[in-house]
Design an enzyme around this catalytic site. Structure first.
Site, PDB file in Angstrom:
ATOM      1  N   TYR A  17       0.842  -1.208   0.000  1.00  8.87           N
ATOM      2  CA  TYR A  17       0.000   0.000   0.000  1.00  8.87           C
ATOM      3  C   TYR A  17       0.873   1.252   0.000  1.00  8.87           C
ATOM      4  O   TYR A  17       0.662   2.171  -0.806  1.00  8.87           O
ATOM      5  CB  TYR A  17      -0.944  -0.022   1.211  1.00  8.87           C
ATOM      6  CG  TYR A  17      -1.705   1.253   1.394  1.00  8.87           C
ATOM      7  CD1 TYR A  17      -2.753   1.591   0.534  1.00  8.87           C
ATOM      8  CD2 TYR A  17      -1.374   2.153   2.410  1.00  8.87           C
ATOM      9  CE1 TYR A  17      -3.448   2.784   0.685  1.00  8.87           C
ATOM     10  CE2 TYR A  17      -2.070   3.335   2.569  1.00  8.87           C
ATOM     11  CZ  TYR A  17      -3.100   3.652   1.699  1.00  8.87           C
ATOM     12  OH  TYR A  17      -3.781   4.837   1.851  1.00  8.87           O
ATOM     13  N   GLU A  39     -11.682   5.718   4.404  1.00  5.89           N
ATOM     14  CA  GLU A  39     -11.064   6.558   5.434  1.00  5.89           C
ATOM     15  C   GLU A  39     -12.067   6.828   6.557  1.00  5.89           C
ATOM     16  O   GLU A  39     -11.705   6.851   7.730  1.00  5.89           O
ATOM     17  CB  GLU A  39     -10.541   7.873   4.849  1.00  5.89           C
ATOM     18  CG  GLU A  39      -9.309   7.717   3.990  1.00  5.89           C
ATOM     19  CD  GLU A  39      -8.037   7.335   4.733  1.00  5.89           C
ATOM     20  OE1 GLU A  39      -8.000   7.370   5.981  1.00  5.89           O
ATOM     21  OE2 GLU A  39      -7.059   6.986   4.055  1.00  5.89           O
ATOM     22  N   TRP A  47      -5.389   2.098  10.130  1.00  2.00           N
ATOM     23  CA  TRP A  47      -5.619   1.921   8.701  1.00  2.00           C
ATOM     24  C   TRP A  47      -5.416   0.470   8.280  1.00  2.00           C
ATOM     25  O   TRP A  47      -6.122  -0.037   7.412  1.00  2.00           O
ATOM     26  CB  TRP A  47      -4.733   2.860   7.893  1.00  2.00           C
ATOM     27  CG  TRP A  47      -4.907   2.681   6.417  1.00  2.00           C
ATOM     28  CD1 TRP A  47      -3.979   2.245   5.533  1.00  2.00           C
ATOM     29  CD2 TRP A  47      -6.102   2.905   5.650  1.00  2.00           C
ATOM     30  NE1 TRP A  47      -4.515   2.180   4.260  1.00  2.00           N
ATOM     31  CE2 TRP A  47      -5.820   2.583   4.313  1.00  2.00           C
ATOM     32  CE3 TRP A  47      -7.381   3.343   5.964  1.00  2.00           C
ATOM     33  CZ2 TRP A  47      -6.758   2.688   3.294  1.00  2.00           C
ATOM     34  CZ3 TRP A  47      -8.328   3.434   4.950  1.00  2.00           C
ATOM     35  CH2 TRP A  47      -8.019   3.114   3.633  1.00  2.00           C
TER      36      TRP A  47
END
Length: 182
Positions: A17, A39, A47
């Site tokens: 990522y 988000e 995350w």
């Protein structure tokens, strides 16, 4: 040895990522919509939690097709809230639906990309942070984005979420100066 930003763990998913997505400008409306939703789902969590569930989110949220999500009924909401593959928070699931409806309203007069990129004058802000203590949680730009999104009916779009979104979608480049992906 490759140097990465301070927040990247040894998890291969996180490394990929960081190396291939985070901080790279995104202009695709649907991808921006997906990232804004994810988000928001991340609020209060890490995350990596959302990242590990992202493939399943894509599956159960119709590849983030806003036209479909905007039409979800109570049965679909109930199914989502019973799905252990996503974060089963009623407010967050409802936010995806409300945000899809508002995304479609925006798209009637503008691209979602233009709508969002206006907060950075259409080009990435390149920061030169040397260390994690310099990286802000919010900025004037994320404050303005959050204020407008809320005004337009979006949910889970506070300034901190908006700044993380801006980082993820390359509206700001916050790779620290010691990161090889800068």
């Amino acid at each position: 040895m490759t140097k990465r930003c301070f927040w990247v763990s040894e998890d291969p998913l996180y490394i990929e990522y960081h190396d291939k997505e985070w901080g790279i400008p995104v202009y695709d409306d649907q991808k921006l919509f997906e990232m804004l939703c994810l988000e928001g789902a991340q609020a209060g969590l890490s995350w990596i939690t959302v990242l590990k569930k992202r493939a399943h989110y894509r599956e159960v949220f119709d590849q983030f097709d806003a036209n479909k999500i905007a039409q979800y009924d109570d049965k679909k909401r109930e199914n989502l809230l019973n799905d252990a593959g996503i974060i089963r928070n009623k407010l967050k699931v409802n936010a995806f639906i409300v945000n899809a409806q508002n995304y479609l309203k925006i798209k009637q007069s503008s691209s979602f990309s233009d709508y969002l990129w206006q907060f950075v004058d259409g080009k990435p802000i390149i920061n030169n942070f040397h260390d994690r203590s310099e990286v802000p949680a919010t900025t004037a730009e994320s404050d303005a984005m959050a204020k407008q999104l809320k005004k337009d009916g979006f949910k889970f779009v506070g300034s901190t979420i908006c700044y993380a979104f801006m980082q993820a979608c390359g509206m700001v480049n916050d790779h620290t100066t010691d990161c090889d992906y800068r």
